[in-house]
Design a protein around this motif. Sequence first.
Motif, short mmCIF file in Angstrom:
data_model
loop_
_atom_site.label_atom_id
_atom_site.label_comp_id
_atom_site.label_asym_id
_atom_site.label_seq_id
_atom_site.Cartn_x
_atom_site.Cartn_y
_atom_site.Cartn_z
N PRO A 151 0.83 -1.20 0.00
CA PRO A 151 0.00 0.00 0.00
C PRO A 151 0.87 1.26 0.00
O PRO A 151 1.89 1.31 0.70
N ALA A 156 1.96 2.98 3.33
CA ALA A 156 2.50 2.15 4.41
C ALA A 156 3.61 2.86 5.19
O ALA A 156 3.72 2.70 6.40
N GLU A 216 9.80 -8.08 25.16
CA GLU A 216 11.05 -7.37 24.92
C GLU A 216 11.12 -6.17 25.84
O GLU A 216 10.11 -5.50 26.08
N THR A 252 7.78 -4.25 25.32
CA THR A 252 6.74 -4.84 24.48
C THR A 252 6.21 -6.09 25.16
O THR A 252 6.98 -6.89 25.68
N ARG A 293 -1.02 -7.29 21.33
CA ARG A 293 0.35 -6.83 21.57
C ARG A 293 0.33 -5.39 21.99
O ARG A 293 -0.42 -4.59 21.44
N ILE A 294 1.15 -5.06 22.98
CA ILE A 294 1.19 -3.69 23.44
C ILE A 294 2.64 -3.26 23.56
O ILE A 294 3.49 -4.06 23.94
N CYS A 295 2.92 -2.04 23.16
CA CYS A 295 4.28 -1.54 23.19
C CYS A 295 4.29 -0.20 23.93
O CYS A 295 3.53 0.70 23.60
N ILE A 337 2.00 4.53 24.14
CA ILE A 337 1.67 3.12 23.94
C ILE A 337 0.93 2.90 22.63
O ILE A 337 0.25 3.80 22.12
N THR A 338 1.07 1.72 22.09
CA THR A 338 0.29 1.31 20.92
C THR A 338 -0.17 -0.13 21.12
O THR A 338 0.55 -0.94 21.69
N PHE A 339 -1.38 -0.39 20.66
CA PHE A 339 -1.96 -1.73 20.74
C PHE A 339 -2.13 -2.32 19.35
O PHE A 339 -2.54 -1.61 18.43
N GLN A 340 -1.84 -3.60 19.21
CA GLN A 340 -2.15 -4.31 17.96
C GLN A 340 -2.87 -5.61 18.29
O GLN A 340 -2.77 -6.09 19.41
N ILE A 365 -3.99 -9.58 16.53
CA ILE A 365 -4.08 -10.59 15.48
C ILE A 365 -5.21 -11.53 15.89
O ILE A 365 -5.24 -12.00 17.03
N VAL A 381 -5.77 -8.57 11.12
CA VAL A 381 -4.61 -7.98 11.79
C VAL A 381 -4.82 -6.48 11.79
O VAL A 381 -5.12 -5.90 10.76
N GLU A 382 -4.73 -5.87 12.96
CA GLU A 382 -5.08 -4.44 13.02
C GLU A 382 -4.40 -3.73 14.19
O GLU A 382 -3.92 -4.36 15.13
N THR A 383 -4.39 -2.42 14.11
CA THR A 383 -3.95 -1.57 15.21
C THR A 383 -5.20 -1.06 15.90
O THR A 383 -6.15 -0.64 15.24
#
Lengths: 139, 175
Positions: free
Chosen positions: B22, B25, B68, B77, B113-115, B132-135, B137, B148-150
């Motif tokens: 895309p 991206a 991590e 993470t 997943r969280i970072c 922070i960001t969340f993803q 699956i 799969v998304e944020t």
Amino acid sequence: MINRLLLPAIAVTLSMLVGCASQNSHVLAGGSQVELRSMQTRAFDTSNKELMLRTVIATLQDLGFIIDKADSDIGTVTATKLSGYQIRMTVTVRARGETQLLVRANAMYNLKAIEDPQPYQDFFNSLSKAIFLTAHDVD
Amino acid sequence: MKKAFYLCFILLFLVACSPTIPKDAFVLSPTSLEDRQLQSRKFATLDRTVLLAAGAAVLQDMGYAIDESNASLGVLTASKQADATSGAQIAGAVLVALIGGGSMPIDKEQKIRICLVVNENLSDSESSIARITFQRIVWNTQGQISRVETLKEPELYQGFFEKLSKSAFLEAHQI
């Protein structure tokens, strides 16, 4: 009539599929492509490696990536973006002489390595905006 | 004749099998500044290790495992597997089965997943910024990845920072 054309057509496409790639061929795929390396690499006029790594992390977060791994000693950051597709990328930062840093990024889009220059150009544009420095092409 | 041509054309697509990336991206989205504000809070401390440790404690409280951590870069993470079944999807699948559509796969499991990244605040020497960001699956009942998304819901970010603020005994301020 249809059958006469259909069979060779299927045979040709199937043989192309066979020629596509075996599973082991991916293990050592790529490598030593000068052109690829230069599109993935930029030089920045700073020697502050930690600031560069922090800026790489911030840029990746801005682009929607989550950091999978970060190592400040070796200078690598690996991150994944999930947005209907998956992009996984590793960014390495290392010194180039006394005054410059080399930043190299390589990325996979789903199962395929990105070998098109534009995505890397976009990434380095975003990175140089964040660090207020110009990204220089390297040979 | 035409049929053979079309079939050949479709198969060739499969052979070519190189997906296009895309265009946006690696380009900062127009909302990236708002996203950053939504995902970040300012804490009045310079001890970023304390913030990271408090973050780890909050994540453990919620059942996450740390994947991590790097204190010198301020990165943490974590992830957890969780149930992903939703009532609406089950109802939909039952309806499809009733009208004879066979069994439809529904979402079954998710990995969240969280970072957390803690940085110095460049515009203020007395505070640090946590972002922070969340993803997510999602796998369906056939074991395939269905999404799969944020995650962008503001209440998730608000909720996390409330917990972090309690755990670190520090107030979270909007940036």
